[in-house]
Design a protein around this motif. Structure first.
Motif, mmCIF file in Angstrom:
data_model
loop_
_atom_site.group_PDB
_atom_site.id
_atom_site.type_symbol
_atom_site.label_atom_id
_atom_site.label_comp_id
_atom_site.label_asym_id
_atom_site.label_seq_id
_atom_site.Cartn_x
_atom_site.Cartn_y
_atom_site.Cartn_z
ATOM 1 N N ARG A 203 6.959 -0.505 -12.816
ATOM 2 C CA ARG A 203 5.551 -0.755 -13.128
ATOM 3 C C ARG A 203 5.360 -1.088 -14.607
ATOM 4 N NH1 ARG A 203 5.362 1.816 -8.412
ATOM 5 N NH2 ARG A 203 3.455 1.638 -7.159
ATOM 6 N N LEU A 204 6.078 -0.392 -15.459
ATOM 7 C CA LEU A 204 6.004 -0.700 -16.888
ATOM 8 C C LEU A 204 6.574 -2.089 -17.172
ATOM 9 C CD1 LEU A 204 7.078 2.734 -18.433
ATOM 10 C CD2 LEU A 204 4.770 1.753 -18.357
ATOM 11 N N ALA A 205 7.655 -2.433 -16.492
ATOM 12 C CA ALA A 205 8.269 -3.742 -16.697
ATOM 13 C C ALA A 205 7.329 -4.868 -16.260
ATOM 14 C CB ALA A 205 9.588 -3.828 -15.939
ATOM 15 N N LYS A 206 6.662 -4.676 -15.122
ATOM 16 C CA LYS A 206 5.729 -5.695 -14.633
ATOM 17 C C LYS A 206 4.591 -5.893 -15.627
ATOM 18 C CE LYS A 206 3.622 -8.498 -11.700
ATOM 19 N NZ LYS A 206 3.396 -8.295 -10.266
ATOM 20 N N ASN A 210 3.899 -9.342 -17.885
ATOM 21 C CA ASN A 210 2.593 -10.013 -17.881
ATOM 22 C C ASN A 210 2.012 -10.080 -19.292
ATOM 23 O OD1 ASN A 210 2.818 -10.264 -15.137
ATOM 24 N ND2 ASN A 210 1.066 -8.975 -14.623
ATOM 25 N N GLY A 211 2.264 -9.041 -20.064
ATOM 26 C CA GLY A 211 1.708 -8.989 -21.414
ATOM 27 C C GLY A 211 2.305 -10.012 -22.363
ATOM 28 N N ILE A 212 3.551 -10.430 -22.111
ATOM 29 C CA ILE A 212 4.175 -11.439 -22.984
ATOM 30 C C ILE A 212 4.136 -12.834 -22.378
ATOM 31 C CG2 ILE A 212 5.691 -9.718 -24.044
ATOM 32 C CD1 ILE A 212 7.994 -10.918 -22.343
#
Length: 255
Positions: A203-206, A210-212
């Motif tokens: 979940r953190l990776a997703k 998306n943030g970058i």
């Protein structure tokens, strides 16, 4: 219901769209799909989601017949917002989404797969944006996530479809399945590898990916939709949609 969710594998949710005959979705079904994807990603038991379509093909976009038989602009606006909600639900799903495609993937279908984290498809699956032939503009935002610009642009201008094998050559398709009978197993192979990871880290990776992302898919797609409505107000959209609905072979709709 046009959308169903099951859990055929440990940690993997399967979201299936089934709206015969060609999975051209009316307004309510786009919102159903958005809700199903959001719920699947929010469930802590899920670490990956596979999105697929039942029947003859993955997705044929919006139901143009619904738009043409509805007075005023409510159906068009509903389709615009429903598509935006479903596309965003794929992109913002809390866990990785794998699109599993067979048959046709047109118009709104490109919005779904273009926002997915990975794409698997049967070798003969076809992908296209017949937007200009349907009096609409949109989903170039998502096709541009799959292809380089000097391929994406002529495909958009001409409305020409490409096969999954062609997309595989350009790196847009993770894996090819021999046919519909092996499609889900091909998707589950990737989903199982993803679901083997720690759920919190996924979940953190997703969220981090998306943030970058260099493209704000929500803003970009909504910008495109403004031109769809401008074309509608000019009258050109109705001419193209009426021609499509009146064509003898018309069975569904794309956008």
């Amino acid at each position: 219901m046009s959308v169903s969710t099951s859990t055929p594998r440990d940690g993997v949710a399967l979201v299936t769209v089934d709206h015969p005959p060609v999975n051209a979705l009316p307004v309510h079904a786009w919102y159903e799909l958005a809700e199903a994807l959001t719920a699947a990603g929010r469930d802590p038991a899920h670490r990956a989601v596979v999105l697929t379509g039942a029947g003859r093909g993955f997705n044929a976009g919006v139901d143009i017949k619904e738009i043409q038989r509805t007075a005023g602009h409510s159906a068009l606006l509903g389709a615009n917002r429903g598509c935006a909600a479903a596309f965003a639900a794929v992109y913002e799903c809390e866990v990785p989404v794998i699109a599993a495609v067979h048959g046709h993937c047109l118009g709104g279908g490109i919005g779904l797969v273009g926002n997915a984290d990975a794409l698997v498809a049967t070798e003969d699956a076809t992908f296209g944006l017949p937007e200009l032939d349907r009096g609409a503009l949109g989903a170039a935002t998502h096709l541009s996530r799959m292809l380089p610009p000097h391929l994406m642009r002529p495909l958009y201008y001409t409305g020409r479809s490409v096969t999954a094998r062609e997309l595989h050559r350009h790196g847009a398709v993770w894996a090819l399945a021999e046919g519909p009978h092996t499609l889900l197993e091909t998707a589950f192979e990737l989903a199982d590898r993803i679901a083997a990871k720690d759920g919190l880290l996924l979940r953190l990776a997703k969220e981090a990916l998306n943030g970058i992302d260099p493209l704000d898919v929500r803003r970009s797609y909504r910008y495109e939709q403004g031109f769809t409505f401008e074309a509608n107000l000019s009258g050109v959209s109705d001419r193209h949609r009426d021609a499509f609905v009146d064509a003898p072979a018309a069975e569904g709709a794309e956008r």
